[in-house]
Design a protein around this motif. Structure first.
Motif, short mmCIF file in Angstrom:
data_model
loop_
_atom_site.label_atom_id
_atom_site.label_comp_id
_atom_site.label_asym_id
_atom_site.label_seq_id
_atom_site.Cartn_x
_atom_site.Cartn_y
_atom_site.Cartn_z
N GLY A 1 1.37 27.69 -10.27
CA GLY A 1 0.29 28.47 -9.67
C GLY A 1 -0.47 27.72 -8.60
O GLY A 1 -1.51 28.19 -8.13
N ALA A 2 0.05 26.57 -8.18
CA ALA A 2 -0.65 25.76 -7.17
C ALA A 2 -0.81 26.53 -5.86
O ALA A 2 -1.88 26.51 -5.24
CB ALA A 2 0.10 24.46 -6.93
N GLY A 3 0.25 27.21 -5.44
CA GLY A 3 0.18 27.95 -4.19
C GLY A 3 -0.85 29.06 -4.25
O GLY A 3 -1.62 29.27 -3.29
N GLY B 1 4.94 28.50 -14.63
CA GLY B 1 3.62 27.91 -14.82
C GLY B 1 2.51 28.61 -14.08
O GLY B 1 1.35 28.16 -14.13
N LEU B 2 2.79 29.74 -13.41
CA LEU B 2 1.71 30.49 -12.76
C LEU B 2 0.65 30.89 -13.77
O LEU B 2 -0.55 30.84 -13.48
CB LEU B 2 2.27 31.74 -12.08
CG LEU B 2 1.23 32.71 -11.51
CD1 LEU B 2 0.40 32.06 -10.41
CD2 LEU B 2 1.88 33.99 -11.00
N THR C 1 6.83 28.78 -3.51
CA THR C 1 5.38 28.75 -3.73
C THR C 1 4.84 30.11 -4.17
O THR C 1 5.40 31.16 -3.81
CB THR C 1 4.65 28.32 -2.45
OG1 THR C 1 3.23 28.41 -2.65
CG2 THR C 1 5.02 29.20 -1.26
N THR C 2 3.77 30.08 -4.92
CA THR C 2 3.07 31.31 -5.33
C THR C 2 1.95 31.66 -4.37
O THR C 2 1.09 32.49 -4.69
CB THR C 2 2.48 31.14 -6.75
OG1 THR C 2 1.70 29.93 -6.79
CG2 THR C 2 3.57 31.08 -7.80
N ALA D 1 1.75 29.55 -21.31
CA ALA D 1 1.37 28.88 -20.07
C ALA D 1 2.55 28.67 -19.15
O ALA D 1 2.39 28.55 -17.92
CB ALA D 1 0.71 27.53 -20.38
N GLY D 2 3.78 28.64 -19.69
CA GLY D 2 4.96 28.41 -18.88
C GLY D 2 5.50 29.65 -18.19
O GLY D 2 6.50 29.56 -17.47
N ALA D 3 4.87 30.79 -18.38
CA ALA D 3 5.35 32.02 -17.74
C ALA D 3 5.31 31.89 -16.23
O ALA D 3 4.38 31.33 -15.65
CB ALA D 3 4.51 33.21 -18.19
#
Length: 259
Positions: free
Chosen positions: A72-74, A182-183, A40-41, A177-179
């Motif tokens: 980047g959900a976290g 996906g963050l 998780t981020t 966007a995929g860096a």
């Protein structure tokens, strides 16, 4: 839980600098424990929150070296965004949770984000999903198995669909966007961030062009000089800026590869 630091640039208008690898980096996870379905981020979001809490309203987020594939959900969850499944339950951390994403609620997002400028520094142009997306390109190095990669990609695709529906932000066609699993996409979607080439961000922060004004020679370098260098890596950007001012350059490289 890990210890992490964030920095502040000098100058009259200082910026906070957050390195996502400090909170969500691949080097923090032993090889046998790497699992992008769970990583998780959230820690990166905590670092951004700390910078905001300290009063900074311009934040640069470097997005290299991630252990994550959670879009980047976290980070969003750490900043007060609610990500829910079809039953209204908050999602579990990691890409596995994203497979169940059905609704995004930004009502509880930190109010200070509305007045902040967040710049994402990346050196890759990969899209969020697909054959060259975050999961398929970088998932294996994060512990993604061949059977896991399609699920990781599907998780990010689901996030893109829900983001477009609930927030009106289209992520699928966004270069870069995929860096960082996906963050980069998540920071754009959930925080209104802007994507920038990392080399330009760093050189601008160093007032590089001003230093070039009376320079006779540029000496730059890279661990490995190869075909990837020309895709906006730091040495080529420095060389381009120098060339535009008639300053010749030399690259010192640890090795020279194909191309």
């Amino acid at each position: 839980t890990v210890d992490a630091e964030w920095g502040v640039t000098g100058g009259s208008e200082p910026s906070a600098v957050v390195e996502m690898a400090q909170g969500s980096g691949l080097t923090l996870v032993p090889g046998t424990m790497r699992d992008p379905m769970r990583a998780t981020t959230y820690g990166t979001g905590q670092l951004i929150a700390a910078a905001l809490s300290a009063g900074h309203r311009r934040i640069i987020v470097g997005v290299g070296g991630s252990a994550t594939n959670d879009g980047g959900a976290g980070a969003a969850q750490a900043l007060g965004v609610r990500l829910r499944d079809a039953n209204g339950n908050d999602l579990a951390f990691g890409a596995a949770g994203l497979l169940q994403l059905a609704h995004i609620d930004v009502a509880g997002r930190l109010p200070s984000i509305a007045n902040a400028t967040i710049e994402v520094a990346t050196d890759v142009s990969n899209p969020l999903t697909g054959p060259t997306g975050a999961a398929m390109t970088y998932g294996p190095q994060k512990g993604g198995t061949p059977s896991m990669l399609p699920m990781l990609d599907a998780a990010l695709a689901n996030m893109a669909d829900v983001v477009e529906r609930d927030l009106g932000v289209r992520l699928r066609d966004l270069p870069g966007a995929g860096a960082a699993g996906g963050l980069a996409a998540g920071l754009v979607a959930f925080l209104g961030a802007e994507l920038s080439w990392g080399a330009d961000v760093v050189l601008d922060a160093l007032d590089f062009d001003q230093h070039l004004s009376d320079a006779d020679l540029l000496v730059t370098g890279e661990g490995r000089l190869d075909w990837q260098t020309v895709y906006h890596k730091a040495p080529i950007v420095a060389a381009e800026r120098a060339s535009a001012r008639g300053v010749p350059g030399i690259v010192v490289a640890g090795s020279v590869g194909e191309g």
